[in-house]
Write a protein that holds these residues in place. Sequence first.
Motif, PDB file in Angstrom:
ATOM      1  N   GLY A 234     -15.271   1.349 -18.851  1.00 38.88           N
ATOM      2  CA  GLY A 234     -15.550  -0.065 -19.031  1.00 38.88           C
ATOM      3  C   GLY A 234     -14.377  -0.970 -18.743  1.00 38.88           C
ATOM      4  O   GLY A 234     -14.563  -2.185 -18.563  1.00 38.88           O
ATOM      5  N   SER A 235     -13.153  -0.434 -18.716  1.00 39.03           N
ATOM      6  CA  SER A 235     -12.000  -1.248 -18.368  1.00 39.03           C
ATOM      7  C   SER A 235     -11.996  -1.541 -16.873  1.00 39.03           C
ATOM      8  O   SER A 235     -12.639  -0.837 -16.079  1.00 39.03           O
ATOM      9  CB  SER A 235     -10.701  -0.549 -18.779  1.00 39.03           C
ATOM     10  N   LEU A 236     -11.243  -2.566 -16.500  1.00 37.11           N
ATOM     11  CA  LEU A 236     -11.287  -3.102 -15.140  1.00 37.11           C
ATOM     12  C   LEU A 236      -9.991  -2.831 -14.390  1.00 37.11           C
ATOM     13  O   LEU A 236      -8.942  -2.611 -15.004  1.00 37.11           O
ATOM     14  CB  LEU A 236     -11.532  -4.611 -15.197  1.00 37.11           C
ATOM     15  N   ALA A 237     -10.067  -2.879 -13.089  1.00 36.89           N
ATOM     16  CA  ALA A 237      -8.847  -2.774 -12.281  1.00 36.89           C
ATOM     17  C   ALA A 237      -8.100  -4.102 -12.312  1.00 36.89           C
ATOM     18  O   ALA A 237      -8.723  -5.168 -12.289  1.00 36.89           O
ATOM     19  CB  ALA A 237      -9.206  -2.416 -10.839  1.00 36.89           C
ATOM     20  N   PRO A 238      -6.768  -4.087 -12.363  1.00 35.04           N
ATOM     21  CA  PRO A 238      -6.021  -5.345 -12.307  1.00 35.04           C
ATOM     22  C   PRO A 238      -6.078  -5.952 -10.918  1.00 35.04           C
ATOM     23  O   PRO A 238      -6.270  -5.246  -9.919  1.00 35.04           O
ATOM     24  CB  PRO A 238      -4.592  -4.925 -12.660  1.00 35.04           C
ATOM     25  N   ASN A 239      -5.942  -7.273 -10.858  1.00 36.20           N
ATOM     26  CA  ASN A 239      -5.843  -7.922  -9.554  1.00 36.20           C
ATOM     27  C   ASN A 239      -4.568  -7.475  -8.847  1.00 36.20           C
ATOM     28  O   ASN A 239      -3.541  -7.251  -9.493  1.00 36.20           O
ATOM     29  CB  ASN A 239      -5.831  -9.440  -9.722  1.00 36.20           C
ATOM     30  N   PRO A 240      -4.614  -7.324  -7.533  1.00 39.03           N
ATOM     31  CA  PRO A 240      -3.413  -6.898  -6.801  1.00 39.03           C
ATOM     32  C   PRO A 240      -2.264  -7.879  -6.983  1.00 39.03           C
ATOM     33  O   PRO A 240      -2.468  -9.089  -7.113  1.00 39.03           O
ATOM     34  CB  PRO A 240      -3.893  -6.876  -5.345  1.00 39.03           C
ATOM     35  N   HIS A 241      -1.055  -7.347  -6.981  1.00 43.82           N
ATOM     36  CA  HIS A 241       0.150  -8.164  -7.084  1.00 43.82           C
ATOM     37  C   HIS A 241       1.325  -7.282  -6.703  1.00 43.82           C
ATOM     38  O   HIS A 241       1.307  -6.071  -6.988  1.00 43.82           O
ATOM     39  CB  HIS A 241       0.329  -8.697  -8.511  1.00 43.82           C
ATOM     40  N   MET A 245       2.344  -1.551  -9.663  1.00 41.44           N
ATOM     41  CA  MET A 245       2.556  -0.312  -8.926  1.00 41.44           C
ATOM     42  C   MET A 245       1.220   0.408  -8.748  1.00 41.44           C
ATOM     43  O   MET A 245       0.367   0.393  -9.649  1.00 41.44           O
ATOM     44  CB  MET A 245       3.560   0.584  -9.653  1.00 41.44           C
ATOM     45  N   SER A 246       1.039   1.056  -7.596  1.00 43.56           N
ATOM     46  CA  SER A 246      -0.237   1.717  -7.321  1.00 43.56           C
ATOM     47  C   SER A 246      -0.017   3.056  -6.638  1.00 43.56           C
ATOM     48  O   SER A 246       1.057   3.329  -6.075  1.00 43.56           O
ATOM     49  CB  SER A 246      -1.122   0.824  -6.449  1.00 43.56           C
ATOM     50  N   ASP A 247      -1.040   3.902  -6.694  1.00 41.53           N
ATOM     51  CA  ASP A 247      -0.958   5.226  -6.094  1.00 41.53           C
ATOM     52  C   ASP A 247      -1.317   5.158  -4.605  1.00 41.53           C
ATOM     53  O   ASP A 247      -1.539   4.077  -4.038  1.00 41.53           O
ATOM     54  CB  ASP A 247      -1.846   6.211  -6.849  1.00 41.53           C
ATOM     55  N   ALA A 248      -1.408   6.321  -3.967  1.00 43.49           N
ATOM     56  CA  ALA A 248      -1.658   6.370  -2.525  1.00 43.49           C
ATOM     57  C   ALA A 248      -3.016   5.780  -2.155  1.00 43.49           C
ATOM     58  O   ALA A 248      -3.224   5.344  -1.007  1.00 43.49           O
ATOM     59  CB  ALA A 248      -1.569   7.809  -2.038  1.00 43.49           C
ATOM     60  N   GLN A 249      -3.936   5.738  -3.106  1.00 42.63           N
ATOM     61  CA  GLN A 249      -5.264   5.170  -2.842  1.00 42.63           C
ATOM     62  C   GLN A 249      -5.328   3.683  -3.189  1.00 42.63           C
ATOM     63  O   GLN A 249      -6.383   3.055  -3.079  1.00 42.63           O
ATOM     64  CB  GLN A 249      -6.331   5.919  -3.655  1.00 42.63           C
ATOM     65  N   GLY A 250      -4.192   3.114  -3.618  1.00 41.94           N
ATOM     66  CA  GLY A 250      -4.144   1.696  -3.953  1.00 41.94           C
ATOM     67  C   GLY A 250      -4.579   1.363  -5.360  1.00 41.94           C
ATOM     68  O   GLY A 250      -4.756   0.190  -5.697  1.00 41.94           O
ATOM     69  N   SER A 251      -4.732   2.371  -6.223  1.00 37.17           N
ATOM     70  CA  SER A 251      -5.165   2.153  -7.601  1.00 37.17           C
ATOM     71  C   SER A 251      -3.959   1.996  -8.514  1.00 37.17           C
ATOM     72  O   SER A 251      -2.995   2.770  -8.428  1.00 37.17           O
ATOM     73  CB  SER A 251      -6.024   3.320  -8.092  1.00 37.17           C
ATOM     74  N   ALA A 252      -4.013   1.018  -9.402  1.00 41.67           N
ATOM     75  CA  ALA A 252      -2.956   0.831 -10.400  1.00 41.67           C
ATOM     76  C   ALA A 252      -2.969   1.986 -11.389  1.00 41.67           C
ATOM     77  O   ALA A 252      -3.968   2.700 -11.533  1.00 41.67           O
ATOM     78  CB  ALA A 252      -3.148  -0.494 -11.123  1.00 41.67           C
ATOM     79  N   TYR A 253      -1.861   2.153 -12.089  1.00 42.76           N
ATOM     80  CA  TYR A 253      -1.730   3.250 -13.049  1.00 42.76           C
ATOM     81  C   TYR A 253      -2.190   2.852 -14.449  1.00 42.76           C
ATOM     82  O   TYR A 253      -1.950   3.570 -15.420  1.00 42.76           O
ATOM     83  CB  TYR A 253      -0.287   3.727 -13.084  1.00 42.76           C
TER      84      TYR A 253
END
Length: 447
Positions: A234-241, A245-253
Motif C-alpha cells: 500500500g505504500s507508494l514510490a517517491p517522486n524522482p529527485h 538513490m535508486s537501484d538498477a531498475q530505477g526503484s528507490a530503496y
Amino acid sequence: MLLRLAFLLAGAAILGSSSASAQEVNIEPAFPGLTFSLPIGVAPLPGSKDALFIVEKGDPVPGTSAEKSGDKGDKKKRASAYQGGKIQMVSGLASGKPVKRQVFQLAVKDGEFEAGGECGLLGFAVHPQYPSNRQVFVYYSIKIAGKLHQRVSRFQLKPGSEFEVDPASEQPLITQQDPASNHNGGDVHFGPDGYLYFSCGDGGAGGDAFNTAAFINKGFHAGVYRIDVDKKPGSLAPNPHPSVMSDAQGSAYYAIPADNPFVKATSHRGQALDPKSVRTETWATGLRNPWRFSFDPQTGACYTGDVGQNLFEEIDILVSGGDYGWSEVEGQHVYNRKDASAKQGPAALAVASKQWLAPIYEYDRKVGNSVTGGVVYRGERLPDLKGAYVFGDYASGRILALREKGGKWEGQVIAKDMTIAGFGHDPANGDVLFAAMSGQVKRLTRK
C-alpha cells in the motif's frame, strides 16, 4: 489536515515564565568513568532496558591540524580532517554497572566524511525489528566531488554478531546536496507507527538565504520527513529527485506511507504545484533547523526544538501536515528580513493566521540562543518533573522544564550545563540523559 492555531490567540499560552530559578535538580555523570568523543546524541535499543547508544560526531584525525587547538592553518583542511563518526553501545544499565563498547565507525566509500562545524555523524536509529532484519539507519555529512551533502543511509549488522554494524553494508537512501554547512537537522527516529522520521534544516547561512523554507518541492530542506523503509503493501514510490538513490531498475530503496500529508498536494502556501514535483516524504514543514526531536513515550506526541535566527528560539509539537511558518515567522513573531535583529524596534507579533502553526513555547536571547530539543520525562524518580518536556540551550547551558497548565505552557530553568547537544532516556529507570560535547553523558537526579 492542519491543526488550526491563530498566533494572537496562542500568544498568551506560549509566553510563560522562563526566568532563571534555583536549581530543581542535580546533574551527575550518567556513566561514571565513561567518556565520549564529541557526543551529540542518545539513542535507544528497541525493547531493551539494559542498553542504549551514544552518537559521536567524529574524531579529529590524529596529528592533523583539526586536532590542534588554535591552529592557524587552512580552515577547509581543518574542517574535513575527521575520522568517521562512531556509535558507542552502553550496556549494563539494569545492573548499575555500565560499560561501553564501540559498535560502529562510519567509513565513507564514495566521498569524504565531513565533521567540521555543524556537520558530522548526526543521527542514529535502530529498526524496531532489528533482531530479524538486522537494520540500523544513520544521518551524516559527506562531501562528494568537493560539494557538501547530507545523507540518510541504511546499514546491516554483521552476520553472527549480537550487535555490531557492518560499515561495508551501507545503502544510501537519500543524499541531498547542501549549500551551506550549518542548519543540517540530522535527527533520526522510528515513530510509534513504525515509520522512519528524520529532520533537515533550511540549507544554512542565515535568513533562509537559499529560499527553501516555503517549499515542499525543492528537495529535503526545512522540515521533518517520514518514510517507509520496509516498503509495506500500500505504500507508494517517491517522486524522482536527484537526492533519492535508486537501484538498477530505477526503484528507490524506500517507499512513501500512503497517508503522508502531501501525497496529493497540488498547492502549498498559496502556490500551485505539480504533484509529480512534491517531496511526498514531507511530514512537517516550515522549520529553520529542527535540532533534535522526540516522541513522547506515553502519548506519541512529537516535540522539536527549532533553532531561531536572531531573536527567538522555539518549541513545537509537530503534527502531520503542519507548517511552522519559517521564514515568514520566527517563533510567534514576524521575521523582518530588513531588520532581522529588531534593531529598529521590537519584533511584531505575527497576525492571526490559519496557515501557520504556532509554537507552544518561545524564549528570547535573555535565556539562550541555540535550542536543543529534549524529551518528555515519564520516570518515577523525579515526581515534580513527571510529564514535563525537558530541553536545553546549547549556548547558555540552561536546562528548562516545560509544562502545560490550564492550556498555557510555562517554562522553568531547572539546571545548567554546557554544550548540550542531545537528550534521551535511561531505559532502566526513565531518567533524563543528555550528551554534552565536552565529552560526557549526564543525567538529571533529585536535588
